[in-house]
Design a protein around this motif. Structure first.
Motif, PDB file in Angstrom:
ATOM      1  N   ILE A   1       0.841  -1.202   0.000  1.00  0.00           N
ATOM      2  CA  ILE A   1       0.000   0.000   0.000  1.00  0.00           C
ATOM      3  C   ILE A   1       0.872   1.245   0.000  1.00  0.00           C
ATOM      4  O   ILE A   1       0.636   2.189  -0.762  1.00  0.00           O
ATOM      5  CB  ILE A   1      -0.962   0.017   1.205  1.00  0.00           C
ATOM      6  CG1 ILE A   1      -1.942  -1.154   1.128  1.00  0.00           C
ATOM      7  CG2 ILE A   1      -1.708   1.352   1.286  1.00  0.00           C
ATOM      8  CD1 ILE A   1      -2.742  -1.375   2.408  1.00  0.00           C
ATOM      9  N   LEU A   2       1.897   1.263   0.853  1.00  0.00           N
ATOM     10  CA  LEU A   2       2.779   2.428   0.940  1.00  0.00           C
ATOM     11  C   LEU A   2       3.471   2.688  -0.391  1.00  0.00           C
ATOM     12  O   LEU A   2       3.595   3.840  -0.821  1.00  0.00           O
ATOM     13  CB  LEU A   2       3.809   2.250   2.054  1.00  0.00           C
ATOM     14  CG  LEU A   2       4.726   3.440   2.302  1.00  0.00           C
ATOM     15  CD1 LEU A   2       3.931   4.682   2.721  1.00  0.00           C
ATOM     16  CD2 LEU A   2       5.760   3.094   3.368  1.00  0.00           C
ATOM     17  N   SER A   3       3.894   1.648  -1.064  1.00  0.00           N
ATOM     18  CA  SER A   3       4.543   1.800  -2.369  1.00  0.00           C
ATOM     19  C   SER A   3       3.606   2.482  -3.371  1.00  0.00           C
ATOM     20  O   SER A   3       4.020   3.388  -4.104  1.00  0.00           O
ATOM     21  CB  SER A   3       4.980   0.424  -2.890  1.00  0.00           C
ATOM     22  OG  SER A   3       5.536   0.545  -4.160  1.00  0.00           O
ATOM     23  N   VAL A   4       2.347   2.086  -3.383  1.00  0.00           N
ATOM     24  CA  VAL A   4       1.365   2.706  -4.282  1.00  0.00           C
ATOM     25  C   VAL A   4       1.161   4.174  -3.906  1.00  0.00           C
ATOM     26  O   VAL A   4       1.128   5.054  -4.778  1.00  0.00           O
ATOM     27  CB  VAL A   4       0.027   1.933  -4.255  1.00  0.00           C
ATOM     28  CG1 VAL A   4      -1.067   2.689  -4.997  1.00  0.00           C
ATOM     29  CG2 VAL A   4       0.214   0.541  -4.855  1.00  0.00           C
ATOM     30  N   LEU A   5       1.048   4.456  -2.616  1.00  0.00           N
ATOM     31  CA  LEU A   5       0.859   5.843  -2.177  1.00  0.00           C
ATOM     32  C   LEU A   5       2.061   6.713  -2.534  1.00  0.00           C
ATOM     33  O   LEU A   5       1.900   7.861  -2.977  1.00  0.00           O
ATOM     34  CB  LEU A   5       0.597   5.897  -0.669  1.00  0.00           C
ATOM     35  CG  LEU A   5      -0.727   5.299  -0.191  1.00  0.00           C
ATOM     36  CD1 LEU A   5      -0.783   5.253   1.330  1.00  0.00           C
ATOM     37  CD2 LEU A   5      -1.920   6.069  -0.757  1.00  0.00           C
TER      38      LEU A   5
END
Length: 156
Positions: A96-100
């Motif tokens: 999720i953090l990578s996408v954000l």
């Protein structure tokens, strides 16, 4: 596991995940009064919905179940990043953090910030965030120690 944009239909499941995650995972670093102030039992659904719809918000789903969610606001701030208690250490938050962070870069941001709990600080340090400041934050009548953290994403 699928990472996808937030939809209103996910709101109740997200609120349940948030409450349970805070009250289980964060209980080793914060007391019951703090946990109750951080994640109240019946939050205002309209406020949460408005915030998640306004922000860049994603959920992680596995077997049609929400196992994590996170969001980024227009102030370069990772507002929330929570993972279901049974999906800890399975790279859900990392995905999720990578996408954000990619979304932030696409928006032209050169850095992103977050306020990490004591519990989340090691995760963010491992993701190349650094501590700008330790703080004593007041929220719902309680004081919490957390950390303002930053990551430069210009060279990602």
């Amino acid at each position: 596991m699928v990472i996808e944009e937030f939809k209103e239909v996910y709101l109740i499941e997200i609120l349940d995940l948030f409450y349970k995650t805070v009250h289980t995972i964060n209980s080793k670093d914060y007391n019951k009064n703090q946990l109750d102030a951080w994640a109240i039992e019946n939050p205002d659904k309209k406020i949460w919905l408005n915030s998640l719809e306004k922000n860049v918000s994603y959920v992680a789903r596995e077997n049609n179940k929400i196992v994590g969610f996170g969001d980024l606001n227009n102030e370069k701030y990772i507002d929330r990043l929570y993972v279901h208690e049974k999906y800890q250490r399975k790279r859900v938050a990392s995905k999720i953090l990578s996408v954000l962070e990619k979304e932030a870069k696409n928006l032209g941001y050169k850095e992103v910030y977050t306020e990490a709990s004591i519990t989340a600080k090691p995760f963010f340090l491992a993701k190349k965030y650094y501590v700008l400041k330790k703080q004593h934050k007041h929220h719902n009548g309680q004081v919490f120690i957390n950390y303002i953290m930053k990551k430069d994403i210009n060279n990602m």
